[in-house]
Write an enzyme that holds these catalytic residues in place. Structure first.
Site, PDB file in Angstrom:
ATOM      1  N   ASP A  95       0.845  -1.199   0.000  1.00  0.00           N
ATOM      2  CA  ASP A  95       0.000   0.000   0.000  1.00  0.00           C
ATOM      3  C   ASP A  95       0.876   1.244   0.000  1.00  0.00           C
ATOM      4  OD1 ASP A  95      -2.317  -1.439   0.156  1.00  0.00           O
ATOM      5  OD2 ASP A  95      -2.905  -0.736   2.148  1.00  0.00           O
ATOM      6  N   LYS A  97      -7.684   0.948  -5.369  1.00  0.00           N
ATOM      7  CA  LYS A  97      -8.891   0.425  -4.729  1.00  0.00           C
ATOM      8  C   LYS A  97     -10.127   1.181  -5.174  1.00  0.00           C
ATOM      9  CE  LYS A  97      -6.720  -1.022  -0.372  1.00  0.00           C
ATOM     10  NZ  LYS A  97      -6.875  -2.473  -0.382  1.00  0.00           N
ATOM     11  N   GLY A 137      -5.386  -2.806   8.640  1.00  0.00           N
ATOM     12  CA  GLY A 137      -5.052  -1.704   9.530  1.00  0.00           C
ATOM     13  C   GLY A 137      -4.925  -2.105  10.987  1.00  0.00           C
ATOM     14  N   ARG A 139      -7.006 -20.135   6.663  1.00  0.00           N
ATOM     15  CA  ARG A 139      -7.344 -21.496   7.097  1.00  0.00           C
ATOM     16  C   ARG A 139      -8.738 -21.894   6.640  1.00  0.00           C
ATOM     17  NH1 ARG A 139      -4.054 -24.419  10.216  1.00  0.00           N
ATOM     18  NH2 ARG A 139      -2.535 -23.397  11.574  1.00  0.00           N
ATOM     19  N   GLY A 150      -3.329  -7.322   8.131  1.00  0.00           N
ATOM     20  CA  GLY A 150      -2.719  -7.564   9.432  1.00  0.00           C
ATOM     21  C   GLY A 150      -1.278  -8.018   9.374  1.00  0.00           C
ATOM     22  N   GLY A 197      -0.349  -3.587   3.994  1.00  0.00           N
ATOM     23  CA  GLY A 197      -0.936  -2.245   3.991  1.00  0.00           C
ATOM     24  C   GLY A 197      -0.177  -1.339   4.920  1.00  0.00           C
ATOM     25  N   SER A 198      -0.766  -1.093   6.080  1.00  0.00           N
ATOM     26  CA  SER A 198      -0.178  -0.173   7.050  1.00  0.00           C
ATOM     27  C   SER A 198       1.140  -0.698   7.600  1.00  0.00           C
ATOM     28  CB  SER A 198      -1.163   0.032   8.202  1.00  0.00           C
ATOM     29  OG  SER A 198      -2.482   0.068   7.711  1.00  0.00           O
TER      30      SER A 198
END
Lengths: 294, 186
Positions: free
Chosen positions: A24, A81, A153, A165, A214, A235-236
């Site tokens: 990102d 996005k 995030g 999973r 995550g 991302g973050s």
């Protein structure tokens, strides 16, 4: 010249990204850092998920100026996005020549019932999922790549693990069912029968399966890939950490050598602080991004 | 014939593996230069050349691959692989190994929405070709032999033990290009 926008061309680009990291970025400088670190693609957006979470308000497609700046700065593919169901944002992104559109739960949904008809576009789409049924619904709509959602995030890997999973376990279960059980299973999954049969036969999704939401450390990337993801979105996790270039580089190495603890140990060393993160189990249900999408 | 190594730092190595195994070859994914010693041929798959160059530098792959090719072991390079081995890379200029006497323009057709597929020609016969953010061979010189073309332009070339395609034979059902490569390994 030949035919454009075929499913083979769309999933083909996803094949090229396997074993890689998609990062990102919110501006051209970050995109360059990502490219120099070895990202296989960048995802252009206005704010990274942790800022969207903190600031609230409506999260929309990025400003075309930003997207163009990023396209001009890097040679790797540029993704962007669009809001769930917002097919006009998608039309605009296609017009800008982005290489992939993420119909993403990270942005505020535009339609509470329908996703974008992705077959109608030349540009390929990636969509999030939390389980096999959701993955197959998105593929039926024309998604050329699936990514498990995780909880964007958060910097907490637990949801990404839960979702990968669920998808991998769901596939394994299908391969063990008898042919006569597949229709009932398709009904349970809320997924098209033909796709359910295909997955039962092949033991894998008909499109590449990546992981998101995550991932904050090289170990996190190794974890989701050992669980079955073929590439990762971060991302973050990079630009909210203490030392983005080093962390970006380390996660790229981890994605290649996801199965080699020696390399993972080496690249995990001395990266500075990871993003602070939020414990998803302490979050209110209404704060979750993963429940967006139908 | 030895095993085929699939350079698996990043890219479409999995699809090449499936195609080669369907032809009876034994494959192994290569993530460190030491592993090159055990294989009879190497596939450098499609992917992102900018990314691959950085990973190859990080793991010291460049010299071992040069030696591999100098020893005469066959290499199948597709898309990014051709960019990596080319003598000259344009659009924008980028470092490369300079082992295949061609000039290549990167992303020569545009972004993903300009990616295309169609029927080209390999050794005089029709072949389905998939071009994804593909490079274009703008010059082929010296000992480079053109084995395949799309609309009159070279897209499959050979030079000594290097076989290079700017398209993706691994994404189609036609094994002809991989069969040529396995023949080179005999």
């Amino acid at each position: 010249m030949g035919e454009r926008g075929t499913l083979r061309l769309k999933t083909g680009l996803a094949e090229m990204l396997k074993g890689g990291v998609i990062m990102d970025v919110t501006n051209a400088e970050q995109a360059q850092i990502a490219e120099e670190a070895g990202a296989v693609a960048v995802m252009a957006l206005e704010r990274v998920p942790s800022d969207i979470r903190r600031d609230g308000g409506v999260a929309r497609m990025a400003d075309p100026t930003k997207i163009r700046e990023i396209q001009e700065r890097v040679t790797i593919p540029v993704m962007a996005k669009a809001r769930i169901g917002h097919f006009v944002e998608a039309q605009i992104l296609q017009e800008l020549g982005v290489d992939f559109i993420d119909e993403s739960e990270v942005l505020t949904p535009a339609d509470e019932k329908h996703h974008i008809d992705k077959h109608a576009f030349t540009v390929p789409f990636v969509c999030g999922c939390r389980n096999l049924g959701e993955a197959l619904r998105r593929i039926a709509e024309g998604a050329a790549m699936i990514r498990t959602k995780g909880e964007a995030g958060s910097g907490d890997i637990i949801e990404a693990v839960r979702h990968i999973r669920a998808v991998v376990g769901g596939i394994r279960r299908l391969t063990q069912l008898g042919d006569e059980e597949l229709m009932s299973e398709a009904k349970e999954l809320g997924a098209p029968y033909e796709l359910v049969r295909m997955v039962a036969r092949d033991g894998k999704l008909p499109v590449p399966n990546f992981s998101a939401g995550g991932i904050a450390t090289p170990a996190d990337a190794g974890l989701v890939m050992q669980l079955g993801a073929e590439a990762v979105f971060v991302g973050s996790g990079i630009f909210k950490s203490e030392d983005p270039p080093s962390r970006a580089k380390a996660i790229v190495r981890a994605a290649t050598h996801y199965n080699d603890p020696k390399v993972l140990a080496e690249v995990s060393t001395g990266l500075g602080e990871a993003m602070r993160g939020l414990d998803v189990s302490k979050m209110d249900e209404s704060e979750l991004l993963q429940t967006r999408g139908w | 014939m030895g095993r085929v190594g699939l350079l698996a730092l990043q890219g479409a190595f999995a699809a090449h593996g499936e195609m080669l195994r369907s032809l009876g070859a034994d494959t192994v994914e290569i993530r460190s230069p030491d592993a090159l010693g055990d294989v009879g041929g190497l596939v450098i798959p499609g992917g992102e050349s900018t990314t691959l160059l950085k990973l190859m530098e990080a793991y010291g792959f460049e010299e071992p691959i040069r030696r591999f090719i100098a020893e005469g072991r066959p290499v199948l390079a597709t898309c990014m692989g051709v960019i990596l081995l080319a003598k000259e890379v344009m659009n924008p200029p980028q470092r490369s190994l300079g082992l295949l006497d061609v000039t290549v323009a990167r992303n020569a057709y545009g972004s993903q929405v300009e990616s295309f597929e169609g029927i080209g020609e390999v050794n005089g016969g029709p072949f389905p070709m998939v071009f994804i953010r593909a490079p274009r061979i703008t010059r082929a010189a010296g000992e480079v032999e053109v084995l395949g073309a799309f609309e009159g332009e070279p897209v499959l070339v050979a030079q000594g033990n290097i076989l290079g395609a700017t398209f993706h034979p691994e994404l189609t059902d036609n094994p002809a290009v991989h069969a040529i490569f396995l023949e080179m390994m005999k």
